[in-house]
Design a protein around this motif. Structure first.
Motif, PDB file in Angstrom:
ATOM      1  N   UNK A 197      17.599   5.399   0.096  1.00 21.93           N
ATOM      2  CA  UNK A 197      17.431   4.309   1.132  1.00 21.93           C
ATOM      3  C   UNK A 197      18.866   3.459   0.615  1.00 21.93           C
ATOM      4  N   UNK A 198      19.413   3.776  -0.492  1.00 25.48           N
ATOM      5  CA  UNK A 198      20.711   2.848  -0.958  1.00 25.48           C
ATOM      6  C   UNK A 198      21.933   3.167  -0.211  1.00 25.48           C
ATOM      7  N   UNK A 199      22.305   4.738   0.330  1.00 25.33           N
ATOM      8  CA  UNK A 199      22.409   5.364   1.021  1.00 25.33           C
ATOM      9  C   UNK A 199      22.586   4.824   2.503  1.00 25.33           C
ATOM     10  N   UNK A 200      21.611   4.753   2.955  1.00 31.86           N
ATOM     11  CA  UNK A 200      21.657   4.354   4.112  1.00 31.86           C
ATOM     12  C   UNK A 200      21.779   2.438   4.497  1.00 31.86           C
ATOM     13  N   UNK A 201      21.739   1.519   3.662  1.00 25.52           N
ATOM     14  CA  UNK A 201      22.064   0.531   3.560  1.00 25.52           C
ATOM     15  C   UNK A 201      23.551   0.335   3.771  1.00 25.52           C
ATOM     16  N   UNK A 202      23.704   1.631   2.315  1.00 19.85           N
ATOM     17  CA  UNK A 202      25.611   1.204   2.089  1.00 19.85           C
ATOM     18  C   UNK A 202      26.657   1.171   3.432  1.00 19.85           C
ATOM     19  N   UNK A 203      25.127   2.955   4.482  1.00 21.56           N
ATOM     20  CA  UNK A 203      25.938   3.267   5.775  1.00 21.56           C
ATOM     21  C   UNK A 203      25.590   1.773   7.144  1.00 21.56           C
ATOM     22  N   UNK A 250      14.952  10.197  -5.638  1.00 27.13           N
ATOM     23  CA  UNK A 250      15.853  11.083  -4.711  1.00 27.13           C
ATOM     24  C   UNK A 250      14.983   9.729  -3.099  1.00 27.13           C
ATOM     25  N   UNK A 251      13.935   9.030  -3.393  1.00 28.32           N
ATOM     26  CA  UNK A 251      13.950   8.315  -2.171  1.00 28.32           C
ATOM     27  C   UNK A 251      14.525   6.712  -1.950  1.00 28.32           C
ATOM     28  N   UNK A 252      14.837   6.281  -3.257  1.00 33.28           N
ATOM     29  CA  UNK A 252      15.959   5.209  -4.092  1.00 33.28           C
ATOM     30  C   UNK A 252      17.303   5.885  -3.650  1.00 33.28           C
ATOM     31  N   UNK A 253      17.437   6.572  -3.956  1.00 35.29           N
ATOM     32  CA  UNK A 253      18.813   6.918  -3.394  1.00 35.29           C
ATOM     33  C   UNK A 253      19.062   7.053  -1.858  1.00 35.29           C
ATOM     34  N   UNK A 278       0.939  -1.321   0.103  1.00 34.75           N
ATOM     35  CA  UNK A 278       0.000  -0.111   0.033  1.00 34.75           C
ATOM     36  C   UNK A 278       0.928   0.833   0.264  1.00 34.75           C
ATOM     37  N   UNK A 279       2.077   1.110  -0.192  1.00 38.86           N
ATOM     38  CA  UNK A 279       2.886   2.311   0.267  1.00 38.86           C
ATOM     39  C   UNK A 279       2.844   3.006  -1.950  1.00 38.86           C
ATOM     40  N   UNK A 280       4.106   3.961  -1.509  1.00 39.43           N
ATOM     41  CA  UNK A 280       3.409   4.468  -3.141  1.00 39.43           C
ATOM     42  C   UNK A 280       4.674   3.802  -3.847  1.00 39.43           C
ATOM     43  N   UNK A 281       5.775   3.166  -3.494  1.00 40.58           N
ATOM     44  CA  UNK A 281       7.072   2.018  -4.100  1.00 40.58           C
ATOM     45  C   UNK A 281       6.376   0.669  -4.433  1.00 40.58           C
ATOM     46  N   UNK A 282       6.330   0.109  -5.542  1.00 40.16           N
ATOM     47  CA  UNK A 282       6.933  -1.366  -5.715  1.00 40.16           C
ATOM     48  C   UNK A 282       7.394  -2.152  -5.421  1.00 40.16           C
ATOM     49  N   UNK A 283       6.614  -3.238  -4.506  1.00 37.27           N
ATOM     50  CA  UNK A 283       7.828  -4.740  -4.130  1.00 37.27           C
ATOM     51  C   UNK A 283       7.910  -5.562  -4.896  1.00 37.27           C
ATOM     52  N   UNK A 285      14.667  -9.286  -3.172  1.00 37.16           N
ATOM     53  CA  UNK A 285      13.089  -7.773  -2.915  1.00 37.16           C
ATOM     54  C   UNK A 285      13.964  -7.362  -3.888  1.00 37.16           C
ATOM     55  N   UNK A 286      13.138  -6.994  -4.706  1.00 37.46           N
ATOM     56  CA  UNK A 286      12.957  -5.907  -6.264  1.00 37.46           C
ATOM     57  C   UNK A 286      11.949  -4.918  -5.749  1.00 37.46           C
ATOM     58  N   UNK A 287      12.938  -3.467  -5.244  1.00 32.96           N
ATOM     59  CA  UNK A 287      11.709  -2.502  -5.546  1.00 32.96           C
ATOM     60  C   UNK A 287      11.776  -1.028  -6.510  1.00 32.96           C
ATOM     61  N   UNK A 288      10.591  -1.119  -6.940  1.00 29.86           N
ATOM     62  CA  UNK A 288      11.034   0.072  -7.938  1.00 29.86           C
ATOM     63  C   UNK A 288      10.166   0.776  -6.877  1.00 29.86           C
ATOM     64  N   UNK A 289      11.163   2.638  -7.493  1.00 24.50           N
ATOM     65  CA  UNK A 289      10.754   3.984  -6.890  1.00 24.50           C
ATOM     66  C   UNK A 289      10.028   4.745  -8.099  1.00 24.50           C
TER      67      UNK A 289
END
Length: 73
Positions: free
Chosen positions: A46-52, A41-44, A18-23, A33-37
């Motif tokens: 989340x990627x930065x948070x996972x890298x951190x 900016x939201x995708x970037x 039900x969120x804005x992104x499809x998973x 898990x594959x996510x489309x944004x």
């Protein structure tokens, strides 16, 4: 990772909640898990948070691949 190109495989199972992104959940030798944004900016972010998290050895999902700026999303 080999085989991850951003396209949804035909056998993927959509698990959008039900969120804005499809998973999707994708089975295979290495399930992922594959996510489309809709917002790059939201995708970037989340990627930065996972890298951190990974640099701090914190438990969390492993980022296998990220792409933005062109199709597929």
């Amino acid at each position: 990772m080999n085989g991850i190109d951003g396209r949804v495989p035909p056998d993927a199972r959509e698990i959008t909640t039900g969120q804005a992104n499809r998973v999707w959940s994708v089975d295979g030798p290495t399930p992922y898990i594959l996510k489309h944004y809709s917002d790059p900016t939201r995708a970037a972010n989340e990627a930065a948070a996972l890298r951190l998290l990974a640099t701090q050895r914190a438990p969390g999902p492993q980022l296998l691949a990220a792409s933005w700026g062109g199709p597929p999303p």
